[in-house]
Design an enzyme around this catalytic site. Structure first.
Site, PDB file in Angstrom:
ATOM      1  N   ASN A 212     -29.280 -18.913 -66.334  1.00 17.63           N
ATOM      2  CA  ASN A 212     -30.299 -17.856 -66.406  1.00 17.63           C
ATOM      3  C   ASN A 212     -30.928 -17.849 -67.794  1.00 17.63           C
ATOM      4  O   ASN A 212     -30.530 -18.617 -68.657  1.00 17.63           O
ATOM      5  CB  ASN A 212     -29.701 -16.495 -66.036  1.00 17.63           C
ATOM      6  CG  ASN A 212     -28.592 -16.096 -66.986  1.00 17.63           C
ATOM      7  OD1 ASN A 212     -28.811 -15.928 -68.176  1.00 17.63           O
ATOM      8  ND2 ASN A 212     -27.367 -15.992 -66.461  1.00 17.63           N
ATOM      9  N   LYS A 291     -22.888 -37.708 -60.574  1.00 18.25           N
ATOM     10  CA  LYS A 291     -24.253 -37.196 -60.509  1.00 18.25           C
ATOM     11  C   LYS A 291     -24.785 -37.304 -59.078  1.00 18.25           C
ATOM     12  O   LYS A 291     -24.669 -38.358 -58.453  1.00 18.25           O
ATOM     13  CB  LYS A 291     -25.143 -37.991 -61.472  1.00 18.25           C
ATOM     14  CG  LYS A 291     -26.523 -37.406 -61.598  1.00 18.25           C
ATOM     15  CD  LYS A 291     -27.393 -38.225 -62.534  1.00 18.25           C
ATOM     16  CE  LYS A 291     -28.841 -37.840 -62.346  1.00 18.25           C
ATOM     17  NZ  LYS A 291     -29.752 -38.829 -62.880  1.00 18.25           N
ATOM     18  N   PRO A 307     -16.003 -14.045 -60.846  1.00 21.07           N
ATOM     19  CA  PRO A 307     -15.270 -12.823 -61.205  1.00 21.07           C
ATOM     20  C   PRO A 307     -16.156 -11.892 -62.029  1.00 21.07           C
ATOM     21  O   PRO A 307     -17.029 -12.352 -62.763  1.00 21.07           O
ATOM     22  CB  PRO A 307     -14.118 -13.359 -62.065  1.00 21.07           C
ATOM     23  CG  PRO A 307     -14.562 -14.689 -62.550  1.00 21.07           C
ATOM     24  CD  PRO A 307     -15.461 -15.245 -61.498  1.00 21.07           C
ATOM     25  N   ILE A 309     -16.294  -9.722 -65.056  1.00 23.61           N
ATOM     26  CA  ILE A 309     -15.508  -9.605 -66.294  1.00 23.61           C
ATOM     27  C   ILE A 309     -15.443  -8.143 -66.765  1.00 23.61           C
ATOM     28  O   ILE A 309     -14.398  -7.656 -67.200  1.00 23.61           O
ATOM     29  CB  ILE A 309     -16.097 -10.534 -67.380  1.00 23.61           C
ATOM     30  CG1 ILE A 309     -16.067 -11.986 -66.852  1.00 23.61           C
ATOM     31  CG2 ILE A 309     -15.326 -10.428 -68.686  1.00 23.61           C
ATOM     32  CD1 ILE A 309     -16.933 -12.957 -67.611  1.00 23.61           C
ATOM     33  N   PHE A 326     -23.682  -3.328 -69.541  1.00 25.79           N
ATOM     34  CA  PHE A 326     -25.146  -3.230 -69.491  1.00 25.79           C
ATOM     35  C   PHE A 326     -25.601  -3.238 -68.044  1.00 25.79           C
ATOM     36  O   PHE A 326     -24.932  -3.828 -67.175  1.00 25.79           O
ATOM     37  CB  PHE A 326     -25.779  -4.422 -70.214  1.00 25.79           C
ATOM     38  CG  PHE A 326     -25.791  -4.260 -71.698  1.00 25.79           C
ATOM     39  CD1 PHE A 326     -26.959  -3.905 -72.366  1.00 25.79           C
ATOM     40  CD2 PHE A 326     -24.623  -4.440 -72.436  1.00 25.79           C
ATOM     41  CE1 PHE A 326     -26.951  -3.740 -73.742  1.00 25.79           C
ATOM     42  CE2 PHE A 326     -24.621  -4.270 -73.808  1.00 25.79           C
ATOM     43  CZ  PHE A 326     -25.795  -3.927 -74.461  1.00 25.79           C
ATOM     44  N   LYS A 340     -22.645   1.509 -61.315  1.00 23.47           N
ATOM     45  CA  LYS A 340     -21.868   0.490 -62.049  1.00 23.47           C
ATOM     46  C   LYS A 340     -20.863   1.129 -63.005  1.00 23.47           C
ATOM     47  O   LYS A 340     -19.741   0.653 -63.161  1.00 23.47           O
ATOM     48  CB  LYS A 340     -22.814  -0.387 -62.879  1.00 23.47           C
ATOM     49  CG  LYS A 340     -23.356  -1.550 -62.086  1.00 23.47           C
ATOM     50  CD  LYS A 340     -24.384  -2.329 -62.858  1.00 23.47           C
ATOM     51  CE  LYS A 340     -25.411  -2.841 -61.886  1.00 23.47           C
ATOM     52  NZ  LYS A 340     -26.516  -3.526 -62.523  1.00 23.47           N
ATOM     53  N   LYS A 344     -17.151  -0.016 -62.191  1.00 21.20           N
ATOM     54  CA  LYS A 344     -16.485  -0.906 -63.154  1.00 21.20           C
ATOM     55  C   LYS A 344     -15.587  -0.122 -64.111  1.00 21.20           C
ATOM     56  O   LYS A 344     -15.045  -0.698 -65.058  1.00 21.20           O
ATOM     57  CB  LYS A 344     -17.527  -1.717 -63.940  1.00 21.20           C
ATOM     58  CG  LYS A 344     -18.437  -2.546 -63.020  1.00 21.20           C
ATOM     59  CD  LYS A 344     -19.311  -3.514 -63.781  1.00 21.20           C
ATOM     60  CE  LYS A 344     -20.321  -4.170 -62.847  1.00 21.20           C
ATOM     61  NZ  LYS A 344     -20.729  -5.499 -63.268  1.00 21.20           N
TER      62      LYS A 344
HETATM   63  O1  C5P Z   1     -23.126  -5.951 -61.728  1.00 24.87           O
HETATM   64  P1  C5P Z   1     -24.072  -6.360 -62.791  1.00 24.87           P
HETATM   65  O2  C5P Z   1     -24.121  -7.847 -63.010  1.00 24.87           O
HETATM   66  O3  C5P Z   1     -25.448  -5.806 -62.652  1.00 24.87           O
HETATM   67  O4  C5P Z   1     -23.464  -5.675 -64.100  1.00 24.87           O
HETATM   68  C1  C5P Z   1     -23.901  -5.959 -65.379  1.00 24.87           C
HETATM   69  C2  C5P Z   1     -22.795  -5.712 -66.371  1.00 24.87           C
HETATM   70  O5  C5P Z   1     -21.588  -6.303 -65.943  1.00 24.87           O
HETATM   71  C3  C5P Z   1     -23.090  -6.370 -67.694  1.00 24.87           C
HETATM   72  O6  C5P Z   1     -22.446  -5.603 -68.695  1.00 24.87           O
HETATM   73  C4  C5P Z   1     -22.469  -7.746 -67.544  1.00 24.87           C
HETATM   74  O7  C5P Z   1     -22.135  -8.306 -68.792  1.00 24.87           O
HETATM   75  C5  C5P Z   1     -21.229  -7.420 -66.741  1.00 24.87           C
HETATM   76  N1  C5P Z   1     -20.816  -8.501 -65.839  1.00 24.87           N
HETATM   77  C6  C5P Z   1     -19.637  -9.179 -66.066  1.00 24.87           C
HETATM   78  N2  C5P Z   1     -19.225 -10.152 -65.210  1.00 24.87           N
HETATM   79  C7  C5P Z   1     -19.952 -10.456 -64.113  1.00 24.87           C
HETATM   80  C8  C5P Z   1     -21.146  -9.782 -63.882  1.00 24.87           C
HETATM   81  C9  C5P Z   1     -21.554  -8.817 -64.750  1.00 24.87           C
HETATM   82  O8  C5P Z   1     -18.986  -8.913 -67.077  1.00 24.87           O
HETATM   83  N3  C5P Z   1     -19.536 -11.395 -63.295  1.00 24.87           N
END
Ligand code: C5P
Length: 400
Positions: A212, A291, A307, A309, A326, A340, A344
């Site tokens: 991304n 490849k 996963p 995080i 975020f 969220k 989370k």
């Molecule tokens: O669920 P979403 O991706 O929108 O949530 C964003 C937040 O979760 C951000 O703080 C991002 O760093 C964290 N995140 C993470 N691991 C993931 C997806 C998102 O730590 N696999």
């Protein structure tokens, strides 16, 4: 004037090294950042650079000798020593370090260093053997024990033809160290901050990946602000376009799974965890070991969820540990952010409106809200990311 050095009075001491020309760039960046800079050239420095360059950059008289007739009383050594917020000696030769360590006051710079109570930051530059010499090392230890600061030196090709330690560290590292020292608010002193930053790259085969556009700017600025406020900082960084602060411990990873493993190893010891990485939601099942060859046929990729995080941190956190995430959304920002925050188990979420002018990924500004459980969202309006990181840590410090 706005900027990281706004309204700071800085004395830039330049001593007799071949790297003295780099002090012009340092002076220029300090002035650009809002500082009032007085350059002081030792007699030996004047063999390499002249006062005119520094006068043009700083708009002030450059000090070149102890007994020159000063046009303005403001650069008289005692008054400047009193007013200065920082003495930056860059480049600092072995001789200038030795003189400072022994309190020798035989020119304007060394005399004024004895008179000032301001922080002193040395950026050494010299031949490797001179740097490693027991005398120089002992002098550096003496100065550190007295509360002076050092940045660098770096390693690489030296002017003397040797390769090794002793190069003046790059100006951005010197400016960063000055910025960290000049921050008076040290409310995170003794705290350990763990940050995830950047993108993740999920391999398709040995040469291709799904990724991304995250620049890593937010993670960089969070790390710098935490350092400024006295924290020790570790960043688990995926691929990014901006360098991380020199004082941060950096663990480089590529994939979401590697990022999680690196966080797992360090989470327990962190006081504050900030998930600023743009983690790929999915990875490719069974990436090819060789490849992939184009054969003209459609290619279907099977994706597995990665996963989360931030959610891992929310589950693992112990009392007193603060976790921040975020949320970047194009619509229904607050509703998604609140969801969220709860799902989370975070202590705070920074909600960013994405899309539209001034609030895209990679931009220097953000439309942001801070959400904490049980409180109405705090709207910060359109805010520079630098200021946003200050507000985030103000809110985190209030939660600690
Ligand atoms: O669920 P979403 O991706 O929108 O949530 C964003 C937040 O979760 C951000 O703080 C991002 O760093 C964290 N995140 C993470 N691991 C993931 C997806 C998102 O730590 N696999």
């Amino acid at each position: 004037m706005a900027g990281p050095f706004a309204d700071k009075e800085i004395v830039l001491g330049v001593t007799g090294s071949i790297a003295a020309y780099k002090a012009c760039e340092i002076a220029s960046r300090l002035v650009e950042g809002g500082a009032r800079v007085t350059a002081v050239l030792t007699k030996n420095a004047q063999q390499f650079v002249g006062p005119a360059s520094f006068e043009a950059i700083t708009g002030r008289r450059t000090i070149t000798g102890m007994f020159e007739r000063l046009e303005t009383p403001e650069i008289e050594h005692i008054s400047l020593a009193r007013r200065a917020n920082l003495f930056l000696i860059a480049p600092a030769t072995a001789n200038s370090i030795a003189k400072a360590a022994h309190g020798i006051a035989d020119d304007w710079l060394s005399t004024t260093l004895l008179a000032t109570r301001a922080p002193v930051l040395f950026a050494p530059a010299m031949n490797t053997h001179m740097y490693q010499h027991a005398a120089t090392q002992a002098n550096i230890q003496t100065l550190k024990a007295r509360g002076c600061y050092f940045v660098g030196p770096g390693s690489g090709a030296l002017a003397c033809g040797e390769i090794g330690e002793g190069r003046l560290i790059d100006p951005p590292a010197i400016l960063e160290a000055a910025n960290i020292l000049l921050c008076e608010k040290k409310d995170l002193a003794g705290k350990k901050v763990l940050i995830t930053s950047g993108a993740t790259h999920e391999p398709l085969d040995p040469v291709r990946f799904i990724g991304n556009r995250s620049s890593g700017k937010m993670g960089r600025m969070l790390a710098l602000e935490a350092l400024r406020r006295g924290a020790s900082v570790t960043v688990v960084s995926g691929p990014a376009h901006v360098p991380l602060p020199y004082d941060a411990a950096v663990i480089n990873v590529k994939t979401a799974q590697e990022m999680l493993e690196a966080v797992k190893e360090r989470f327990a010891e962190a006081d504050i965890f900030i998930a600023a990485a743009a983690v790929a939601d999915y990875r490719i099942d069974n990436p090819a070991e060789e490849k992939h060859k184009r054969n003209g046929e459609a290619l279907t990729l099977s994706l597995t969820p990665n996963p989360d995080i931030a959610a891992y941190a929310g589950i693992q956190k112990r009392p007193g540990q603060i976790t921040v995430g975020f949320a970047a959304e194009t619509h229904d920002l607050i509703a998604y952010a609140e969801e969220k925050l709860a799902k989370k188990n975070l202590d705070m979420i920074v909600a960013n409106q994405v899309g539209g002018e001034n609030c895209a990924f990679g931009s220097d500004t953000a439309w942001a809200w801070l959400l904490t459980p049980g409180n109405p969202p705090e709207q910060l309006h359109l805010i520079a990311k630098e200021e946003l990181t200050g507000r985030i840590f103000d809110a985190v410090a209030a939660l600690l």
